[in-house]
Design an enzyme around this catalytic site. Structure first.
Site, mmCIF file in Angstrom:
data_model
loop_
_atom_site.group_PDB
_atom_site.id
_atom_site.type_symbol
_atom_site.label_atom_id
_atom_site.label_comp_id
_atom_site.label_asym_id
_atom_site.label_seq_id
_atom_site.Cartn_x
_atom_site.Cartn_y
_atom_site.Cartn_z
ATOM 1 N N LYS B 80 0.858 -1.200 0.000
ATOM 2 C CA LYS B 80 0.000 0.000 0.000
ATOM 3 C C LYS B 80 0.888 1.241 0.000
ATOM 4 C CE LYS B 80 -4.042 1.801 2.533
ATOM 5 N NZ LYS B 80 -4.903 1.652 3.728
ATOM 6 N N SER B 155 -9.816 1.856 2.754
ATOM 7 C CA SER B 155 -8.887 2.608 1.932
ATOM 8 C C SER B 155 -7.882 1.733 1.192
ATOM 9 C CB SER B 155 -8.129 3.597 2.809
ATOM 10 O OG SER B 155 -7.311 2.916 3.745
ATOM 11 N N SER B 179 -10.170 -0.571 6.903
ATOM 12 C CA SER B 179 -9.530 -0.342 5.605
ATOM 13 C C SER B 179 -8.840 -1.549 4.986
ATOM 14 C CB SER B 179 -8.512 0.802 5.718
ATOM 15 O OG SER B 179 -9.176 2.041 5.643
#
Lengths: 476, 488
Positions: B80, B155, B179
């Site tokens: 990420k 997210s 997330s």
């Protein structure tokens, strides 16, 4: 109307841990800009602080020496504000649960002891240092100082004069240096003092509006700034004005304080608990370990010096002014020097040599045992006191042992009566006029004649013997 | 034979360690896969082809020399954008960190590299991990491999989409309020948020420090257990990391859950949950019952306050965490400023997206003098009550089962107009973060629309072993074939 000043002090001291409070960077002063830095103290994305345990140890030691209570459970908080010297735009500090609280420090002013309340002492990180080009245009930020550990020590509004504030700072510095927790060097910024000052009619219980004085570079500067500020506030009130709550800076060149920031623009720091750190739990065992290791503090040591060594209050105070000096003195005594004579030598001739050389006792080349040996040589009559001064100067210069110096320079005291009698006879025959005067009853001339004998022996004749032999010879 | 990129991490690891395939071959297979489907999914923000092949070659070298190539040997991983790496950029999908290079590697990155993992690149996310659809990315729009008109969740949307589309074997995400788990649900993969403190946060760009955790998104539970075993453990650089041994969680996957008590919180199965999602989750819980678990009803009475509490605490922490992005030392600095104050204002105004600004303002507000007690302090108290709800529930059960998300993936723009609507996407996942518990999202079938549904399991703090054992048992016995998303 008669006024009374009410003063509280906030002192930031840099704690002398090897590494910074939240990272492993060195705390060394004066390194080239931005060399003692890492992602943590530069506030890079993703970094986390880790509290330096030694900082907690030293802060607890300082707290205990200031008679504070130690929080069993405390925490760090974030203090939010924007400034380019802030790596994260928040400072990690302590807000509502300081590590140390409710203490006091006794100070001595004009022979009287005053007890000054310590509200709190809390840990926080120092900021970076901003510098600006003259005339503006460019600013530089040196992050070497970012994350240097600070202990902020706050007093109750217990001080009543500039003189007391000065005494407080001197006493505080002395204690922190005794503890070896801070260098307390104002020039290097390892001790920074701010004073909160207000005045009120004498006898009133409510506080007047206060001003905060910053940017003072020395203890005497603090004293002068407070004196100025008290006078200024009284004048404002006398003229029917109101004292504005504000931050004022000390302008040492002009000897005045000037407005820096009015209270209206004060920050809302939005404190909240630092979620990146765990609570600080100092249990009883930890506190005791630190308490057990605390050195004897200045006041206690002074008292002991008076009792144990028979010193006057003044001598004991001078000798306990710093821990290295007191240690030096005690080492000298335990090496066999008589305590009062040792005190005279350390405070007198040795201190004079140090002062001339702009040196600290820690830089002195004379080992305490060597000084003790020299003092013993005088007591035993091996050298005279006068020769002792000469020997001391040589020792100070070269670091050699006193015996070696005396031997090499032939400074040993002459206690051979026949030798002294010969010199005395010579002096009598060389100074017939003075001898006449003495015999006519002019006692004072004796001093001159002794001086002549000492001079002829190049100071080495045993003064007691010289006196006796000269008197005997003059009776003839 | 299945293509290398369709295999799980543990399969790849075993084959690479045995020398039956080289890490370079596997990596090439993944890079080809990325080349083939990236234009449709847009999961990646950076693809490190050369660097990936270099790392793979190094792993192969160790295998050839007979050295231990590590527990993740040759496993291709996507990171990420919020994780710091010396290689490439670390942007948090924000304009304010455009072109930013981190001077250090996050602890999890270092651990995975030591275990022989191969980093393929970085994947998309909501800016600074704020969002539930990855629509808040300043870089690009990532699409759900199951339906390209739908969001991948957020997210960690890029992380979930990349795993679902076989563009990596494992990805790392971060989870502050859901997330990892919500996008795992929406994209049909496994996603675990470990207990707070289980995995070091050093090198995870902070959103909300007391809630953030890094965790893996994987193709199956065994991969989740494997990756978690590699990345967990006490880190001297993270004071909040727990000083516990780093166990091999794959050992916990025994398949035996007899006597395990599974709690169903009645507050999570109300009418607010759509009938289709409800049916899928209840069916999944039945699978656990059939395997010998005992299902009990539990209550989490304060869960209705979870979203409110969360948006006070996370925004408060974010408002301080994001203060450092000021244009002074790194990142975007507005070119046209006349003083420091203007530099702050213009830089932040120009480079933060609207959701980030909204949360900074909210957080600043709740911490402000005069509001602190009413908002931040109250929220902390209610957070404690929520945690106590779980403590009580875990007296009656060992695992709590809920939906992961109230709905499957939704279309782009469906919730962007109303932030509160978007915030409700995390209604089932937020409490886990507030209570610092571990939670895992597991695919539990496809809805009629063809989009994945998921069940969430939670366990007591630091009881990931039980959590993974239950998850693995469900996975092995659900009888569900998720199949592959219909892309390419």
């Amino acid at each position: 109307m008669e006024y009374e000043a009410v003063i509280g002090m906030e002192v930031h001291v840099e704690i002398n841990t090897k590494s910074k409070i939240f990272c492993g960077c060195s705390t060394e002063f004066n390194a080239p800009p931005n060399t003692n830095v890492c992602p943590v103290c530069l506030g890079f994305p993703g970094v986390l602080p880790v509290l330096n345990r030694e900082m907690v140890n030293k802060s607890v030691a300082a707290g205990l020496a200031l008679n504070c209570r130690i929080s069993r459970w405390s925490k760090m908080d974030r203090k939010n504000y924007f400034y380019p010297d802030m790596a994260k735009n928040y400072q990690i500090s302590q807000y509502d649960l300081p590590l140390c609280f409710k203490g006091h420090l006794d100070i001595e002013v004009d022979g009287e002891i005053r007890r000054i309340g310590i509200t709190r002492a809390h840990m926080e990180e120092d900021t970076a240092r901003n510098t600006h080009t003259i005339g503006g245009g460019q600013s530089g930020v040196d992050f070497n100082r970012s994350g240097v550990p600070l202990l902020e020590i706050v007093t109750e509004p217990d001080l009543r004069s500039a003189k007391e504030a000065y005494a407080y700072l001197v006493t505080l510095k002395q204690i922190l240096q005794y503890l070896d927790v801070s260098d307390c060097n104002m020039e290097e910024g390892s001790l920074r003092a701010e004073a909160n000052i207000s005045v009120r009619p004498k006898g009133a219980t409510a506080f007047g509006a206060k001003t905060e004085v910053k940017n003072v570079a020395s203890f005497s500067g603090v004293q002068k700034a407070i004196e100025y500020e008290i006078a200024r506030q009284i004048q404002v009130l006398e003229e029917g004005g109101k004292v504005l709550q504000e931050t004022r800076g000390w302008d040492a060149d002009r000897g005045i304080t000037v407005t820096q920031r009015l209270k209206e623009s004060a920050h809302d720091y939005r404190y909240f608990p630092e979620p990146d750190l765990v609570p600080i739990v100092v249990d009883e065992a930890w506190e005791h370990r630190i308490r057990d290791r605390l050195p004897e503090l200045p006041m206690a040591r002074k008292k002991r010096f008076m009792e144990q060594y028979g010193l006057s209050a003044y001598d004991a105070m001078v000798l306990t002014a710093t821990r290295p000096l007191a240690d030096y003195y005690e080492a000298c005594v335990s090496a066999g020097a008589e305590s009062k004579k040792a005190a005279n030598w350390v405070m007198g001739d040795l201190q004079a040599l140090l002062t001339d050389g702009k040196m600290e006792i820690t830089q002195c080349r004379i080992a305490p045992a060597a000084l003790a040996a020299m003092i013993r040589m005088i007591e035993e009559g091996a050298i005279s006191g006068k020769i002792g001064k000469e020997v001391l100067a040589d020792m100070f210069e070269t670091g050699r042992e006193p015996q070696a110096i005396v031997e090499e320079k032939g400074l040993a005291q002459i206690s051979d009566e026949a030798a002294i009698e010969a010199i005395v006879a010579q002096v009598i025959s060389d100074n017939p006029a003075q001898v006449e005067q003495y015999k006519a009853g002019k006692e004072k001339v004796m001093g001159f004649l002794v001086g002549q004998v000492m001079k002829a022996s190049r100071g080495k004749a045993n003064p007691e013997l010289v006196n006796r032999i000269l008197r005997d010879a003059l009776k003839k | 034979m299945t293509a290398w990129h369709e295999k799980t991490a543990h399969e790849i690891r075993d084959l690479v360690r045995r020398g039956e395939v080289t890490a370079v071959e596997v990596t090439k297979s993944y890079l080809d896969r990325i080349a083939a489907v990236e234009s449709k999914v847009d999961a990646y923000t950076q693809v490190w082809s050369d660097y990936a092949l270099e790392q793979a070659a190094a792993v192969d070298g160790r295998v050839r020399r007979g050295e231990d190539p590590g527990q993740m040997a040759g496993v291709p991983i996507a990171l990420k954008e919020v994780l710091c790496t010396q290689h490439g950029f670390t942007t948090c999908a924000s304009k304010i960190l455009e072109g930013f290079r981190s001077p250090y590697d996050a602890t999890v990155v270092r651990k995975l590299a030591q275990a022989g993992a191969v980093f393929l690149g970085k994947v998309n996310m909501d800016e600074f991990a704020m969002g539930s659809s990855t629509e808040n990315s300043a870089i690009k729009t990532t699409r759900n491999p199951w339906n390209l008109r739908c969001v991948p969740g957020g997210s960690s949307g890029g992380s979930a989409a990349a795993v679902a589309a076989d563009m990596c074997a494992v990805s790392l995400g971060s989870d502050t309020g859901g997330s990892i788990r919500q996008p795992a649900c929406l994209c049909g993969c496994v996603g675990i948020k470990p207990t707070y403190g289980r995995v070091s946060r050093y090198g995870l760009v902070a959103f909300a420090s007391s809630l953030d955790q890094i965790g893996p998104l994987t193709k199956d539970v065994q991969d989740a257990a494997l990756t978690l075993s590699v990345i967990c453990g006490k880190d001297p650089l993270d004071a909040t990391s727990a000083d516990l041994p780093a166990p091999d969680f794959t050992q916990a996957l025994t398949g035996d859950i007899r006597g395990l008590r599974v709690g169903m919180p009645r507050e999570c199965f109300t009418e607010a949950l759509g009938p289709e999602m409800r049916e899928k989750v209840v069916t999944a819980i039945d699978v656990l019952r059939q395997q010998g678990a005992e299902v009990v009803e539990v209550s989490l009475p304060h869960s209705e306050y979870a979203i409110a509490v969360y948006y006070i605490i996370c925004t408060a922490e974010a408002s301080a965490n994001l203060a450092r992005f000021d244009g002074v030392r790194y990142g975007f600095r507005h070119p046209d400023v006349k003083d420091v104050r203007e530099m702050y204002v213009k830089s932040k105004s120009a480079a933060f997206g609207p959701e980030v600004k909204r949360r900074i303002m909210l957080g600043t507000y709740v911490l402000s003098s005069g509001y602190y007690d009413a908002y931040y302090l109250k929220a902390q108290k209610v957070r404690r009550l929520i945690k106590e709800d779980f403590d009580r529930a875990f007296e009656q059960c060992d695992i709590i089962a809920t939906p992961t998300s109230p709905t499957p993936a939704f279309e782009f723009g469906a919730k962007t107009a109303d932030p509160l609507e978007m915030y409700l996407s995390d209604i089932y996942t937020i409490s886990t973060n507030l209570a610092t518990l571990p939670g895992i999202s597991l695919p539990c079938g496809l809805c009629a629309s063809g989009l994945p549904a998921a069940i969430q399991l939670m366990a007591r703090p630091f009881d990931e072993a039980t959590l993974l054992r239950a998850a693995h048992c469900y996975e092995q016995n659900s009888g569900i074939q998720m199949g592959k998303p219909p892309i390419a």
